[in-house]
Design a protein around this motif. Sequence first.
Motif, short mmCIF file in Angstrom:
data_model
loop_
_atom_site.label_atom_id
_atom_site.label_comp_id
_atom_site.label_asym_id
_atom_site.label_seq_id
_atom_site.Cartn_x
_atom_site.Cartn_y
_atom_site.Cartn_z
N TYR A 314 0.87 -1.19 0.00
CA TYR A 314 0.00 0.00 0.00
C TYR A 314 0.89 1.22 0.00
O TYR A 314 1.83 1.32 0.81
N ILE A 315 0.62 2.14 -0.93
CA ILE A 315 1.47 3.33 -1.06
C ILE A 315 0.58 4.56 -1.12
O ILE A 315 -0.43 4.60 -1.83
N THR A 316 0.92 5.58 -0.32
CA THR A 316 0.11 6.80 -0.26
C THR A 316 0.61 7.82 -1.28
O THR A 316 1.80 7.87 -1.61
N ASN A 317 -0.32 8.66 -1.76
CA ASN A 317 -0.04 9.62 -2.82
C ASN A 317 -0.74 10.95 -2.55
O ASN A 317 -1.54 11.06 -1.62
N VAL A 318 -0.45 11.92 -3.39
CA VAL A 318 -1.30 13.10 -3.52
C VAL A 318 -2.47 12.68 -4.40
O VAL A 318 -2.29 12.43 -5.58
N LEU A 345 -9.27 12.15 -2.59
CA LEU A 345 -9.25 13.59 -2.39
C LEU A 345 -8.36 14.02 -1.23
O LEU A 345 -8.49 15.13 -0.72
N THR A 346 -7.44 13.18 -0.82
CA THR A 346 -6.54 13.53 0.29
C THR A 346 -5.08 13.47 -0.16
O THR A 346 -4.76 12.96 -1.23
N ILE A 347 -4.23 14.00 0.69
CA ILE A 347 -2.78 13.92 0.48
C ILE A 347 -2.23 12.98 1.54
O ILE A 347 -2.18 13.31 2.72
N GLY A 348 -1.87 11.77 1.11
CA GLY A 348 -1.48 10.72 2.04
C GLY A 348 -0.01 10.76 2.40
O GLY A 348 0.84 11.12 1.58
N TRP A 349 0.27 10.38 3.64
CA TRP A 349 1.65 10.33 4.12
C TRP A 349 1.93 8.97 4.78
O TRP A 349 1.94 7.96 4.11
N GLY A 350 2.16 8.95 6.08
CA GLY A 350 2.48 7.70 6.75
C GLY A 350 1.34 6.70 6.68
O GLY A 350 0.16 7.07 6.57
N THR A 351 1.69 5.42 6.77
CA THR A 351 0.66 4.39 6.65
C THR A 351 1.15 3.09 7.26
O THR A 351 2.36 2.90 7.44
N GLY A 352 0.23 2.20 7.58
CA GLY A 352 0.63 0.93 8.14
C GLY A 352 -0.49 -0.10 8.14
O GLY A 352 -1.63 0.22 8.45
N SER A 372 3.73 21.68 1.15
CA SER A 372 4.08 23.10 1.18
C SER A 372 3.88 23.74 -0.19
O SER A 372 3.64 24.94 -0.29
N ARG A 373 4.02 22.94 -1.25
CA ARG A 373 3.84 23.46 -2.60
C ARG A 373 2.71 22.69 -3.27
O ARG A 373 2.77 21.49 -3.43
N ARG A 374 1.68 23.41 -3.68
CA ARG A 374 0.54 22.76 -4.32
C ARG A 374 0.64 22.81 -5.85
O ARG A 374 -0.30 22.43 -6.55
N ALA A 375 1.77 23.26 -6.36
CA ALA A 375 1.95 23.31 -7.80
C ALA A 375 1.83 21.91 -8.39
O ALA A 375 2.40 20.96 -7.88
N ASN A 379 -6.51 19.10 -9.06
CA ASN A 379 -7.82 19.22 -8.43
C ASN A 379 -7.70 20.03 -7.14
O ASN A 379 -7.07 19.58 -6.19
N PRO A 380 -8.29 21.22 -7.05
CA PRO A 380 -8.14 22.05 -5.85
C PRO A 380 -8.79 21.44 -4.62
O PRO A 380 -8.53 21.88 -3.50
N GLU A 381 -9.65 20.42 -4.80
CA GLU A 381 -10.31 19.78 -3.67
C GLU A 381 -9.38 18.82 -2.94
O GLU A 381 -9.62 18.47 -1.77
N ILE A 382 -8.33 18.38 -3.62
CA ILE A 382 -7.41 17.43 -3.01
C ILE A 382 -6.67 18.09 -1.84
O ILE A 382 -6.05 19.14 -2.00
N GLY A 383 -6.74 17.49 -0.71
CA GLY A 383 -6.02 17.97 0.47
C GLY A 383 -6.80 18.90 1.36
O GLY A 383 -6.29 19.31 2.41
N LYS A 384 -8.03 19.24 1.00
CA LYS A 384 -8.81 20.13 1.86
C LYS A 384 -9.21 19.44 3.16
O LYS A 384 -9.26 20.06 4.23
N VAL A 385 -9.52 18.15 3.09
CA VAL A 385 -9.84 17.36 4.28
C VAL A 385 -8.61 16.57 4.68
O VAL A 385 -8.02 15.86 3.85
N MET A 386 -8.20 16.71 5.94
CA MET A 386 -6.97 16.08 6.39
C MET A 386 -7.19 15.09 7.53
O MET A 386 -6.27 14.78 8.29
N LEU A 387 -8.42 14.60 7.69
CA LEU A 387 -8.68 13.56 8.67
C LEU A 387 -7.98 12.27 8.26
O LEU A 387 -8.03 11.88 7.10
#
Length: 541
Positions: A314-318, A345-352, A372-375, A379-387
């Motif tokens: 399993y690998i997390t992504n923008v 619609l999220t920006i994923g980081w750590g996982t397990g 830090s850089r959204r360039a 999709n501007p909706e990606i990363g708005k919810v960070m739960l």
Amino acid sequence: MKLWDNMRLLALLIFFFVSLEILGVVILYTVFSKAPIQPAFLDVLDNSGIKREEPLTGAAWADYDSDGFLDLLLGGKTTKLYHNNGNGTFTDATKKSGILFGPTKAGVFGDYDNDGCPDLYLTAFGLRTDSLYRNNCNGAFTDVTKKSGIKKELYNGFGAAWADFDNDGYLDLYVTSYGIAKVSDTNELLLIGHTNEPNVLYHNNRDGTFTDVTDKAGVSGMTTCSAFALKLVKGTLPKGWPYKESYQPIWFDYNNDGEIDLFIATDAGISPLYQNNGNGTFTEVTKEAGLCRGGTGMGVTVGDYDTDGNMDIYITNVGANYLWHNNGDGTFSEMGAEAGVADPLTIGWGTGFFDYNNDGFLDLYSVNGTVSRRAGISNPEIGKVMLDKLYKNNGVGTFREVAASEGIIGDYSKEAAAFGDYDNDGFTDVVVLTSYFTGDSRSHLYKNQGNKNHWITIQLIGTKSNRDSIGARITLTANGKTQIREVVSGSSYISQNSLWQTFGLGKTNKVDEIEIRWPSGIKKVLRNIKTNQKLIITEGN
């Protein structure tokens, strides 16, 4: 006769009203006596003795003083080592330990000299040299970077992972790099530009020193997948591509041949898979494995989520995360959406992968945050919810998201996560960190409050193999069901989980069989084992 009918009617009325009263009492008793269902996790950071020092980067669980309790290392502006007091609290042991290093991205423990005391490698944050600390076996460490042969200077070190890739009984080390960088006034990582900074594979010379064998082994971190594969996801190629921005390496045996292989979560590119040839070299098999899919790989975890005997990725992504199902024939199929864990619609980081409720199926945790850089994020909706997301395994190859009901909180940026049972109750706990010390962002120590399901925890000690038994595979059978685990160093995002392996057993109160396959090839089988205990198993005994 009429009198008799009246008496019978009166009796029926009395019976009716008495029955109503009894039913009311039963309903009230049921409603008010039933204990509320508690969530699985409770954030106990504020009462743990761990200070809220932000920003924090990577986390690592390990029993550095061999007292039977997992301690916790936190990366950040200054590295912090917290000693587990054995009562649910921690004490800052950084000064006493002699680990005076920072800023740090990641720390990974590994007993590279096989003396029974886990040593520590730290990747530098910004333009500094990584460091290697030898455990003195007395609660303190000695910086042995210079004499060890560690030469990783002026690179932005990120993830690291130990493994004995040539099975000589000593741990080797793979370290990733990610662009040239500097640290801003707010302690945020700023990239100066994309570069091909080298990843490094250090071979353990078995005398306390290491040799860079990256080129010889063929594990640069680059991939031979075509540029077209990357364009399918990114739309346009970054200037100067190909390059690699390696985040987190992870070692595991994807093809079940007894040789440990290497996978690297890679940002703004394709995450490569290297097959171990068994002769000190590797073959890049990303294309052959079906993994030529561009992404922004941040964190990575491996585990057999569908209990078919093969390790999945399993690998997390923008945007959408990838669940690479291992087909058992050397290839993988992407099943994120089908399994319900894509989270587009999220920006994923750590996982397990971990069995949080001990029902015998691996569940999945995914940390969500920001960048830090959204360039380049279309999709501007990606990363708005960070739960964060906690995916409960349904036992049929799919998952159900249950984070909120299980006590996971925080709609703000977080990055790293590490998994380990710090209170030895048989239920895996989670530490989640943030490097964004702004707004409401905060880190968490989630204590797993457990349930009545049974469990068993296994700690392996190698003798012919590396002492940490990294790369060993455990196969457990109970009540007709088989589970596998591998001892993995380095995982999630710049973090390290406990090397102790906890198996959930549901209502089953006896383990029929445990088979251990050490990296040396030695196997051991135990039968008829009681549950709800920690087993320490030594190779060859």
